[in-house]
Structures are given as C-alpha cells and as structure tokens.
Design a protein around this motif. Structure first.
Motif, PDB file in Angstrom:
ATOM      1  N   UNK A 488     -48.464 -55.211  76.489  1.00  0.00           N
ATOM      2  CA  UNK A 488     -49.552 -55.845  77.238  1.00  0.00           C
ATOM      3  C   UNK A 488     -50.679 -54.839  77.470  1.00  0.00           C
ATOM      4  N   UNK A 489     -51.835 -55.350  77.855  1.00  0.00           N
ATOM      5  CA  UNK A 489     -52.915 -54.458  78.252  1.00  0.00           C
ATOM      6  C   UNK A 489     -53.565 -54.924  79.559  1.00  0.00           C
ATOM      7  N   UNK A 490     -52.784 -55.696  80.323  1.00  0.00           N
ATOM      8  CA  UNK A 490     -53.284 -56.169  81.617  1.00  0.00           C
ATOM      9  C   UNK A 490     -52.302 -55.809  82.718  1.00  0.00           C
ATOM     10  N   UNK A 491     -52.821 -55.638  83.910  1.00  0.00           N
ATOM     11  CA  UNK A 491     -52.022 -55.338  85.094  1.00  0.00           C
ATOM     12  C   UNK A 491     -52.408 -56.299  86.202  1.00  0.00           C
ATOM     13  N   UNK A 492     -51.565 -56.375  87.237  1.00  0.00           N
ATOM     14  CA  UNK A 492     -51.830 -57.220  88.392  1.00  0.00           C
ATOM     15  C   UNK A 492     -51.880 -56.331  89.639  1.00  0.00           C
TER      16      UNK A 492
END
Length: 575
Positions: A488-492
């Motif tokens: 992935x290349x997204x974080x929360x």
C-alpha cells in the motif's frame, strides 16, 4: 456484562484515569475483553471548545469525537478503539433528553432529573458497553466507568444517583465500585492523614454507594496502622484498602495494583472466573503481562538520554500536550533513550519579548539551542506564533531534527516561504487575514461561526506520492513499523484542524526544496512535509500522537527521536 465504577474524592486530578486504565490492563491479562466509559459532569457537549490550560488536551478519536484526555489513556493502555459515545457529558445527556421531549416521546410526562435524566445515563452506559472496541468484533466482558470530578460536586449529583440505581439494575454480582482518595502527609514527621478519606467515603455512602475497594493515592506506601484505620472507619476489609503510591512512571501502576491483589479481588467479587475465555484470548493475554513487565523494566534501565525541546503556547499546563509527551516516551523506549523534555513558551522566543524581558528571552533561546530535537505541536491563536516560526528557522538552518504537528507544520511552511522562497510577508490567514501571501488558508468547508465539532476531525487517509518510495524517511518509517500495509501507499491518521497549506503555493515551495510527500485522497491537501537535505525535518497536518502506543510508537515520533538521538533505522530495527 460486568461493570466497575471508578469514583474519586478529596481533590480532582487524583489519577482516576490512570487507575481505571491500569485496572483494565490487569483484566486483559486474564483474557477478558475490556471497554471503558468516561463521565464528565460539565455542561459542554464535548471537550472541543474547552481551553487546554483549563482542562488539558482535547483527545480526538477515529470517528472525530473530541473527548477528555482520559480516553487517550484508555486507548493507549488497553490498545482499543473507542468512539465519541464512550465519553458522556451532562451536555450530551440533557441534549438527548430535551430532543426526546420535543418529539413528545415522554407522552406528556413532566420531564425531571429523576427518572428521565438518570434513566438516560443508565441506558447510554448499557448501550455503549456492548459495542466492540477491538478487531474481533465481539462484545466486551467488562466495562470500566470513570466518574469525573469529585464526589459531592453539584455537577456530579445526577450521575451519582444514576449509578446508585444502576447497581440494582444490573445486580450486585455485576457491579463493583472502586473509590480513589487522597491520603496526604502533614507535618514535619510525615504523618499520613486518613480524615479526608473517611470524609469522602462517608459522603459516598450517604449518596447510596458503598466502595468495594479504596485506592489511596499517597507519596509512599500506606503504613500498616494507616491501612487498618481506613479499613475500620470506612467499613471495608484490610485487603480492600490499597496504596497507589508515587512511582517512576504510570507504566508501573498495573503491576503495583497486581502486587496488592487487586486482580484477584475483582475476580472473586464479580465472579470473573465464570466468564468463558477462548484459547486464543488466553494466549494473547499471557503475552500482555510479559510485555508490560518488560516495558516497565526497560523504562527503569534507561541510562542514555535524548533532549527534546517542546515549543508551545500552553506550557503552563503540561497536560495540554499529554499525548505528545506519551508518544515521545513510547519512541524513547523503542530507541532505548530516556526522554529529557524541556519546555519553551513560544512567545518568549520572539524579538518583541526581548524588549519586555531580555533575561527570559536569552534563557528561552539557550534552552532551544541545547536541544537534540525541536518539536512544535498543534495549537490555535496568534500568541507565540512568531516564536514558533523562529524555532522552525533555527531547526532548519542548524540542522537540528524537527517535528511539526498540525500548526507545527504550518509555521515551518511559513518560515520556509519567507526565508527561502523570498515571500517576506508570508503568513497564515488565521494570524494575518490581509497578508499578501496567505501560505496557510481557512478550509472552505469549515464553519467560522460555530466552533464545536466544525473542524476537519477524525481518521482520514494520507497517500504518499509515487516518487517518494526511495527517499522519503516518513514513508520508510510507516513501512518498517507496520503502520502502512505491505503493498500500500496510504496510511490512516487522526486530524483536528480548520486551516491548511494553500495549494496555489505548492509548486513554488517544492521548487525550492520543500517536499509534500503525503497528500489527501484528491491530492489537494498537504498532509506530510519533508526536507531532503536535513537529518530530520518533518511536518504532519494530522496528529500522529493519537495513535501512538507504549509497545508500538507512532512512526513520525519514532523517526524524530531516532534522529535526535543520532540513531538510524537499521539500528532500531536490527532484528
């Protein structure tokens, strides 16, 4: 469902939240699923509009709830995810009851504190206690309810009455009360005084609640005769009186309670042994106690230190930055460094302040220049802003590791725009509405007339740009810590802001070397800023401190402390 109510007497701020959180940790060590509810008797709907100086930090949850800082303790200690409903306020309860009355749901009855307010409180607790707070999706076994304030306060009266009724509603076998009281030391001989505890227990009993456990906050362990005296005059057994003495860190409190038989007491009192616990839960629970014991041992063994200077606006009350402090501590433990945290009031770094108090001005700059790392946290308002800008400039030019959170990112961008991009009057719309170069602007969808709950709040996505994979230190930190899933290349992360970096200036800033490596889903909002030619210069628009845990520190904080201590990723993640 089992319920444990934690109340407090004598003074406020006595440590009920830490006691409740620590008790929750102990319950988890035997495989139980634990949730927590905090009752705040103030009339506010939530903590969002309250001054940090008066009430401590505002903690933000995944769902955007702005809540009391004790919910942060619950999440960190218990490693759970709570919602805004886990924080009950007088304002929320009255709002709910009045809305029902306006709809005619009380069928013409006269709406009163008893039974309508007290019923609403009990129904709220029962509803929220059943909500899963972990990834299993299963209902909790135990709900710990912390009653804020001090027994006897006018504001607490409806909640105390609701709890008096609640003990009969759920039954004696499902309800227990732990009361936290102060045992002060008076006089030159250091005598421990029991009268305040006797008085608060007498008042509690007069209101219809009898404690099952009395937790005495004290400087040192209770003397045997003092314990016996409290037992006799408060009508409880000696084993029901424990001392919660001052310890090196709050991480010791769960073990301190366990040593005094608190866990075994509640097991017997509430029949916790009869609750079915799966084999998987038991395996997980055994590791919790081992990890927590190791955590406290590691904390006590730390010898090398790292000096972090926090430049803020609310430094008179350090609880204003409680989650930031905890996130730094978590990272220090991971880096095997003892945190030396020094505080600088931002306004004291400003040139105008030098004219008012030159000695304090020099002292503030001496502290700043001694830092291994400089942190500028979030905040609101104009006071001290130029001091924060000056701190960011010092960190950038002197190659001192810097972490800017929310406003800390914004002041770093303003400083860069002024001194690197040549936009001398660059500023934020919040501080200078008529600035020619508004580098930071008000977000278009937020309200400027209503302050409560109108910011960009809660869990939002941040997506790393494609070209950052090889060089972005922030991205690497999220990858190696597991905060960003493989592939992935997204974080929360959780947000709390109403101003943002102006998108029209991004190309000019990036041309000069300031890189916005993380942006929102549309690529329009700047979430993470980095400088390449610097040991560590990172800003985040979100608040990474909210998701930091003792055994799993926040990636930006970890990278910041690592750089401040002169460590590399390979050093920390050598395994």
């Amino acid at each position: 469902m089992k319920y444990i109510l934690v109340s407090g007497g004598v003074i406020s701020g006595i440590g009920k939240g830490i006691f409740a959180s620590s008790l929750g940790v102990l319950l988890k060590t035997i495989g139980l699923k634990v949730t927590a509810i905090k009752i705040d008797p103030y009339m506010n709907i939530d903590a969002g509009t309250m001054s940090p100086i008066e009430h401590g930090e505002v903690f933000v949850l995944n769902d955007g709830g702005e809540v009391d800082l004790d919910l942060g303790n619950y999440e960190r200690f218990l490693d759970v995810t709570l919602t805004r409903d886990n924080n009950i306020t007088t304002g929320k309860i009255y709002q709910q009851v009045i809305q029902k009355e306006r709809k005619g749901e009380y069928l013409g009855k006269t709406v009163q504190v008893v039974p309508h307010i007290t019923d609403a409180i009990q129904e709220w607790i029962e509803r929220v206690a059943m909500v899963s707070v972990d990834h299993s999706g299963e209902k909790p076994d135990v709900c710990i309810i912390e009653l804020g304030g001090t027994v006897g306060d006018i504001e607490s009266a409806p909640f105390v009455e609701a709890m008096r009724q609640f003990q009969f509603r759920v039954g004696h076998a499902n309800f227990a009360l732990a009361h936290v009281s102060l045992v002060p030391v008076i006089g030159p001989v250091g005598e421990q005084k029991t009268k305040p505890t006797q008085t608060t227990i007498r008042e509690l009993r007069a209101l219809g609640l009898s404690p099952d456990l009395i937790a005495c906050r004290c400087y040192k362990a209770l003397e045997p005769e003092v314990r016996a005296k409290i037992s006799m005059f408060c009508h409880v057994g000696k084993e029901q009186v424990i001392s919660v003495r001052d310890v090196l860190s709050t991480y010791h409190v769960p073990l301190l309670l366990k040593e005094q038989g608190v866990l075994s007491f509640f097991q017997k009192r509430l029949g916790l042994d009869t609750i079915h616990i799966s084999a998987d839960q038991l395996i997980k629970s055994e590791s919790i106690l081992k990890k927590w014991t190791k955590l406290t041992e590691d904390h006590d063994r730390l010898k090398k230190s790292v000096t972090i200077v926090l430049v803020g606006k609310y430094t008179n009350l350090q609880d204003s930055y409680l989650s930031v402090i905890k996130a730094l501590e978590h990272s220090g433990l991971k880096c095997e460094r003892k945190l030396t945290l020094m505080w600088v009031e931002a306004s004291e770094l400003e040139h105008e302040f030098e004219k008012v108090n030159p000695d304090k001005y020099r002292e503030a700059w001496n502290v700043l220049s001694s830092a291994n790392g400089i942190l500028v946290p979030g905040g609101f308002g104009n006071r001290g802003t130029e001091g924060k800008v000056a701190a960011a400039k010092w960190a950038r030019e002197k190659k001192v590791p810097y972490l800017g959170i929310c406003l800390g990112l914004q002041v770093a961008v303003i400083e860069f725009a002024r001194n690197v991009c040549g936009l001398s009057d660059a500023n934020s719309e919040e501080f200078e509405p008529h600035s020619k170069h508004k580098i930071v602007i008000n977000m278009p969808e937020v309200s400027l007339t209503h302050l409560g709950g109108t910011m960009r709040l809660g869990m939002r996505s941040t997506i790393f740009k494609d070209d950052t994979e090889k060089w972005s230190i922030t991205r690497k930190l999220y990858e190696v810590t597991g905060f960003m899933a493989v592939g992935k290349q997204s974080i929360e992360e959780r947000h709390r802001h109403r101003y943002e970096v102006n998108p029209t200036y991004i190309s000019k800033l990036e041309e000069k070397g300031m890189h916005f490596v993380g942006r929102d889903e549309k690529g329009e909002r700047m979430e993470i800023m980095e400088l390449k030619d610097h040991p560590f210069f990172v800003g985040t628009q979100y608040h990474p401190e909210y998701l930091s845990r003792p055994l799993n520190p926040s990636p930006p904080f970890l990278g910041f402390v690592m750089a401040s201590a002169g460590l590399s990723l390979d050093t920390i993640f050598h395994e």
